[in-house]
Design a protein around this motif. Structure first.
Motif, short mmCIF file in Angstrom:
data_model
loop_
_atom_site.label_atom_id
_atom_site.label_comp_id
_atom_site.label_asym_id
_atom_site.label_seq_id
_atom_site.Cartn_x
_atom_site.Cartn_y
_atom_site.Cartn_z
N THR A 57 15.35 23.28 26.92
CA THR A 57 14.70 22.03 26.46
C THR A 57 13.17 21.96 26.86
OG1 THR A 57 16.82 20.50 26.84
CG2 THR A 57 14.86 19.54 27.22
N LEU A 58 12.93 22.40 28.17
CA LEU A 58 12.06 22.84 28.45
C LEU A 58 11.05 23.78 27.79
CD1 LEU A 58 12.00 23.29 32.34
CD2 LEU A 58 11.00 21.47 31.63
N LEU A 59 11.19 24.50 27.33
CA LEU A 59 10.54 26.03 25.64
C LEU A 59 10.47 24.86 24.91
CD1 LEU A 59 9.96 28.85 25.96
CD2 LEU A 59 11.49 27.85 27.89
N PHE A 60 11.65 23.69 24.34
CA PHE A 60 10.95 23.26 23.27
C PHE A 60 9.85 22.02 23.58
CE2 PHE A 60 15.11 24.53 20.97
CZ PHE A 60 14.60 24.90 19.67
N HIS A 61 9.08 21.66 24.38
CA HIS A 61 8.62 20.60 24.47
C HIS A 61 7.15 21.63 25.53
CE1 HIS A 61 6.56 16.81 26.49
NE2 HIS A 61 6.27 17.59 27.26
N LEU A 62 6.93 22.79 25.65
CA LEU A 62 6.09 23.63 26.19
C LEU A 62 5.76 24.26 25.36
CD1 LEU A 62 7.56 25.44 29.54
CD2 LEU A 62 5.57 23.59 28.83
#
Length: 405
Positions: A292-297
């Motif tokens: 999820t963090l990677l999608f946001h980053l």
């Protein structure tokens, strides 16, 4: 039980020294002495002896005493370190790694791999079923401590100790461990090698190993249980670096913080043996947070500022994955040992060597391909793929044979 666990802790601690030496200490020393990055990277080829433990595992099973294998392999590692102390790599100049030093490092890995087979055989034969959980906790924690001491502890001493003194210190540690093994009360009455067992049929050895109860299922599990985690752990720190995390800060969190969390997780793993499926689910949840963090980053313009919630969440997720990875590692190694204890004594070292080799192959396979997957699929999709891979072992556990429940 303490009389058994203390010698095992010492042996697994010195067993972790070569890994820490070559993954943390040696690359820095070689680079500081002018070796090219290409030469430093090629030093990983020296890990090859670890992939061929099945070649000498039958020898440990059937030739000589287990105590002799333990003492001689540990003392030999000290001898190799002593020779390395006399051959600083600077003598070959900055063009490349000296052939003599490379050969000694190959011997170091060969000796460490033989010692690994002997120590694992000792654990399989020495521990009672009720002691396997605590024994594997000691195994994983002591190994990681040894790797940290050789990779980080000795690296901190580099400004004050020369190359010869560093390897003399390692040699002294190995010789002390060999002396302690020779004198340890718990090792005085080890069973002899399995000479009285039926002779091993070399042409059908693999068939014999896979015929042991639960082996096929365990082999499939250890080959796949780390695939998603290994891919994520090799790439996520690099993604954080790309998004503004400084190298020193990343080194602190991914080095000290992550190792501490991994050791804590490994220590807790022995108490959670009956909850292997739950541990895998927790790890799946941790990887889902990272994805999820990677999608946001991956959103254009997003950076990790010096004091943002996103930055803290990213760094904490890094430590969380190492904590959960430590839990899974201890429970899995306990499963491997219980499976090997069901094999005849003349096959136990070879049986455990097969499972340990497959476990290593699974980690090396995706760790090597992770970068290419990220380049071809993109970061978010790549981590989604890792998430699917991490979910497979959870489902695979439902197929576990009753003998390993």
């Amino acid at each position: 039980m303490r009389r058994k666990l203390l010698p095992l802790a010492g042996l697994y601690l010195v067993q972790g020294l070569p890994y820490g030496l070559q993954s943390g200490l040696l690359p820095v020393l070689l680079r500081a002495r002018g070796l090219s990055l290409t030469r430093v990277g090629l030093a990983k080829v020296l890990y090859l002896p670890w992939l061929f433990k099945l070649v000498w595992a039958p020898l440990v099973d059937t030739r000589g005493s287990l105590k002799a294998w333990l003492v001689l392999s540990t003392a030999a590692l000290g001898l190799v370190c002593g020779l390395l102390a006399a051959l600083p790599p600077a003598e070959a100049g900055p063009a490349g790694l000296p052939v003599t030093v490379a050969g000694l490092l190959l011997l170091l890995n060969l000796g460490a791999a033989v010692q690994d087979v002997a120590v694992d055989t000792l654990a399989v034969q020495l521990l009672e079923p009720a002691e396997v959980g605590p024994g594997n906790t000691v195994q994983v924690v002591a190994y990681k401590l040894g790797a940290v001491l050789a990779g980080g502890g000795l690296l901190a001493l580099v400004p004050t100790l020369s190359w010869p003194l560093l390897f003399l210190l390692l040699a002294a540690a190995y010789w002390l461990a060999a002396a302690l093994v020779w004198a340890a009360p718990a090792l005085q009455q080890l069973p002899a090698s399995g000479r009285s067992e039926p002779p091993l049929r070399s042409l059908h050895l693999l068939q014999d190993l896979l015929a042991m109860p639960g082996t096929l299922w365990t082999a499939g599990f250890v080959l796949t249980y780390k695939l998603g985690e290994q891919g994520a752990s090799s790439l996520f720190p690099l993604f954080l670096l790309d998004h503004g995390i400084s190298t020193p800060e990343l080194g602190l969190w991914n080095g000290v913080g992550a190792v501490v969390c991994s050791i804590v997780g490994s220590s807790l793993g022995g108490a959670l043996l009956a909850r292997h499926r739950s541990v895998l689910r927790f790890r799946l949840g941790g990887l889902a947070c990272q994805t999820t963090l990677l999608f946001h980053l991956d959103t254009p313009g997003v950076r990790l500022g010096p004091s943002t919630v996103l930055r803290g969440a990213a760094l904490l997720s890094l430590c969380l994955q190492h904590l959960l990875g430590g839990l899974v590692t201890t429970t899995t190694f306990t499963l491997m040992m219980r499976c090997s204890q069901r094999a005849p004594r003349a096959l136990q070292a070879t049986h455990y060597g097969l499972l340990a080799t497959l476990e290593l192959l699974g980690k090396l396979f995706l760790g090597t391909l992770a970068g290419a997957l990220a380049d071809s699929l993109g970061r978010p999709l790549c981590f989604a793929f890792f998430l699917v891979l991490s979910g497979m072992p959870v489902l695979y556990l439902s197929l576990a044979p009753g003998s390993l429940a």
